[in-house]
Design an enzyme around this catalytic site. Structure first.
Site, PDB file in Angstrom:
ATOM      1  N   LYS B  98      40.533 -13.191  13.562  1.00  0.00           N
ATOM      2  CA  LYS B  98      39.639 -13.899  12.655  1.00  0.00           C
ATOM      3  C   LYS B  98      38.650 -14.636  13.547  1.00  0.00           C
ATOM      4  O   LYS B  98      39.007 -15.612  14.215  1.00  0.00           O
ATOM      5  CB  LYS B  98      40.415 -14.881  11.762  1.00  0.00           C
ATOM      6  CG  LYS B  98      39.506 -15.772  10.939  1.00  0.00           C
ATOM      7  CD  LYS B  98      40.273 -16.760  10.087  1.00  0.00           C
ATOM      8  CE  LYS B  98      39.348 -17.885   9.638  1.00  0.00           C
ATOM      9  NZ  LYS B  98      40.031 -18.872   8.783  1.00  0.00           N
ATOM     10  N   THR B 209      44.515 -25.097   3.319  1.00  0.00           N
ATOM     11  CA  THR B 209      44.648 -26.503   2.952  1.00  0.00           C
ATOM     12  C   THR B 209      45.128 -26.688   1.516  1.00  0.00           C
ATOM     13  O   THR B 209      45.942 -27.573   1.238  1.00  0.00           O
ATOM     14  CB  THR B 209      43.295 -27.231   3.161  1.00  0.00           C
ATOM     15  OG1 THR B 209      42.802 -26.927   4.467  1.00  0.00           O
ATOM     16  CG2 THR B 209      43.459 -28.728   3.025  1.00  0.00           C
TER      17      THR B 209
END
Lengths: 65, 259
Positions: B98, B209
């Site tokens: 990523k 998150t």
């Protein structure tokens, strides 16, 4: 000689990267290394010489998003 | 089913491993989510007694059996990102990365110029690059030209939980490159955001998150998984077109005259 391990000054006796990792207490830990900003693959560690003042980065898996 | 660099994923939910209250809760959240991918990172390891925290973390993640996607989080230059990718490939034994090149410290907005440059270097070296990018169409074109076969546009800034901030832009990106696997990465705060991304035809969602900082991460992980599944099913079912005016759903023919 004095090197910088992850940004911190350290005094070591080893002059090769593989020996330095052992001396610095990494043992068989799963780590990746970079010397003076360049990646050093694990197989190349025994042939990688350390010089006084060099910057050694030792990284390990960590949480990430 | 669309693949990611030839790999079919069990789940279209990709989940981060950071910010959980404890390693046990992280593992519980992954079990509850059935996530197809776990993102991980690399950080300095001190060494010596008490200085090998990364080893325990890795043992836990490896034990989950989830496909690993290492990131280059925190990198601000092409050189940093490329070197980190090299280290991650050796560490995790995967060419998947990523690719994050942060351009702005406050917003964590990607530096798309450096991103394209780093993507060119890494794809040429055999990496399978998942670039964290914006919804900009020209940047997307450049990333594809650089060899990326997957795009990961942001929904909103990392950790913001704002959902999909630019719906027209994300729709345009999806429509412009219908054959490219695309993942909404960052900004998801609620299951409804994740479902919305999937309803729009995005192929997967990557979040961290919203699950890790929920009061009950495992329960939220499950909710996200259900939302991703529902959104994908809705997209596949070809949703109706919205309209501004009312249209009666109950037939008028045969209505009783009771006035």
């Amino acid at each position: 000689m004095k090197i910088f391990l992850n940004g911190e000054p350290r005094e070591i006796r080893a002059t090769r990267l593989d020996a330095a990792l052992t001396e610095l207490g990494y043992g068989d830990a799963r780590v990746a290394t970079a010397l003076d900003g360049a990646f050093v693959p694990a197989p190349a560690r025994p042939d990688t010489a350390l010089a006084p003042g060099c910057a050694l980065e030792v990284l390990a898996p960590m949480q990430g998003g | 089913m669309r693949t990611f660099y030839g790999e079919t994923l069990e789940s279209r939910l990709m989940l981060g491993t950071a910010q959980y209250p404890s390693p046990a809760i992280m593992a519980e959240a992954f079990r509850a989510s059935g996530a197809g991918v776990a993102t991980v990172s690399l950080r300095r390891e001190a060494g010596g007694p008490g200085g090998l925290a990364g080893q325990d973390f890795w043992a836990l993640v490896e034990g989950m059996g989830t496909r690993i996607l290492p990131n280059t989080a925190g990198c601000h230059t092409v050189k940093e990102a490329v070197t980190t990718a090299h280290m991650a490939r050796e560490m995790f034994g995967t060419p998947w990365v990523k690719l994050e090149v942060i351009g702005h410290t406050d917003t964590l907005q990607p530096d798309v110029f450096a991103l394209v440059e780093a993507a060119e270097i890494l794809t040429a070296e055999g990496f399978r690059v998942f670039p964290y990018t914006t919804e900009d169409l020209v940047v997307a074109e450049r990333l594809l030209a650089a060899g990326c076969e997957v795009l990961m546009p942001w929904g909103a800034p990392i950790g913001s939980g704002l959902g999909l901030s630019n719906l027209p832009g994300l729709r345009a990106l999806r429509a412009q490159f219908p054959e490219v696997p695309m993942v909404i990465d960052a900004g998801i705060g609620l299951p409804s955001h994740a479902a919305q991304a999937m309803e729009m035809g995005y192929d997967a969602v990557l979040l961290n998150t919203a699950v890790a900082k929920a009061g009950d991460p495992a329960a939220m992980a499950r909710a996200m998984a259900l939302a991703v599944e529902a959104g994908r099913a809705a997209f596949a079912a070809d949703p109706m077109e919205p309209r501004d005016m009312a249209a009666p759903s109950t037939p008028l023919i045969g209505r009783a005259f009771l006035a």
